[in-house]
Design an enzyme around this catalytic site. Structure first.
Site, PDB file in Angstrom:
ATOM      1  N   HIS A  61      -9.104  -0.141  -5.590  1.00 59.40           N
ATOM      2  CA  HIS A  61      -7.910  -0.606  -6.554  1.00 59.40           C
ATOM      3  C   HIS A  61      -7.719  -2.128  -5.890  1.00 59.40           C
ATOM      4  CE1 HIS A  61      -6.404   3.812  -7.086  1.00 59.40           C
ATOM      5  NE2 HIS A  61      -7.648   3.582  -7.176  1.00 59.40           N
ATOM      6  N   GLU A  63      -5.017  -3.599  -4.638  1.00 63.17           N
ATOM      7  CA  GLU A  63      -4.309  -3.328  -3.287  1.00 63.17           C
ATOM      8  C   GLU A  63      -5.033  -3.227  -2.080  1.00 63.17           C
ATOM      9  OE1 GLU A  63      -3.626  -1.932  -5.731  1.00 63.17           O
ATOM     10  OE2 GLU A  63      -1.549  -0.480  -5.679  1.00 63.17           O
ATOM     11  N   CYS A  91       0.177   3.944  -5.147  1.00 69.11           N
ATOM     12  CA  CYS A  91      -0.469   4.668  -5.447  1.00 69.11           C
ATOM     13  C   CYS A  91      -1.038   5.054  -3.193  1.00 69.11           C
ATOM     14  CB  CYS A  91      -1.726   5.164  -5.723  1.00 69.11           C
ATOM     15  SG  CYS A  91      -3.020   4.325  -4.597  1.00 69.11           S
ATOM     16  N   CYS A  94      -3.471   3.426  -1.871  1.00 70.84           N
ATOM     17  CA  CYS A  94      -3.185   2.175  -1.031  1.00 70.84           C
ATOM     18  C   CYS A  94      -1.727   1.855  -0.122  1.00 70.84           C
ATOM     19  CB  CYS A  94      -2.766   1.328  -2.629  1.00 70.84           C
ATOM     20  SG  CYS A  94      -4.011   1.048  -3.275  1.00 70.84           S
TER      21      CYS A  94
END
Length: 175
Positions: A61, A63, A91, A94
């Site tokens: 991801h 992040e 999410c 993260c």
């Protein structure tokens, strides 16, 4: 090149525009268009975009990639004094990584009421006694632009699936 030198100011909006630039890279790569930028002392120290499909890695991801690059930039896993800008609410995966890396702030564009972990569905970044850190959260920065990009991506993915039903498109509406 140092993007902070190109910015007319060092506002949340200007850094979110840089995160949106990263999200457009994800979009160009047919990834869910989420981008992230880490800032320390008014300067960008890392940037990333979603690369789950590109790297065949569910943890890639924006992040997560941005946190890793920021840790390399500062030479420590602790990101005290840093601000993470991300186009969509993080999410739970993260958010957990963010708490452990300890940036001071998280600024995000659009909320994710179904799966967001910075106040949407759950808030892992604040007021969670078992965790060792809490982040200041600012939400809604350029939210409409961030949301439009994600909604457009999923709308087009649904259309492609209708046109070619044999091809598998794996996506979640809330991503």
């Amino acid at each position: 090149m140092d993007d902070s030198l190109l910015l007319p100011d060092v506002s949340d909006e200007s850094f979110m525009r840089l995160a949106l630039r990263e999200a457009r890279k994800a979009l160009a790569a047919e990834e869910v268009p989420i981008g992230a930028v880490m800032v320390h002392d008014g300067k960008v120290i890392s940037r990333a975009w979603n690369q789950v499909e590109t790297l065949k890695d569910a943890t890639a991801h924006a992040e997560m990639l941005c946190l890793t690059a920021a840790q390399s930039a500062v030479g420590d896993w602790r990101l005290d004094g840093c601000t993470l800008y991300v186009t969509k609410e993080p999410c739970p995966m993260c958010a957990g990584a963010i708490v452990h890396c300890r940036p001071s702030r998280v600024v995000f564009g659009c909320s994710d009421p179904k799966a967001g972990a910075a106040g949407g569905w759950i808030n892992l970044l604040q007021s969670n006694p078992p965790l060792n850190h809490a982040c200041e959260i600012t939400s809604g920065i350029l939210a409409e632009e961030c949301l439009f990009m994600i909604q457009t991506f999923f709308r087009e993915a649904r259309e492609k699936k209708k046109e070619n039903p044999r091809r598998e498109y794996r996506f979640e509406e809330g991503e």
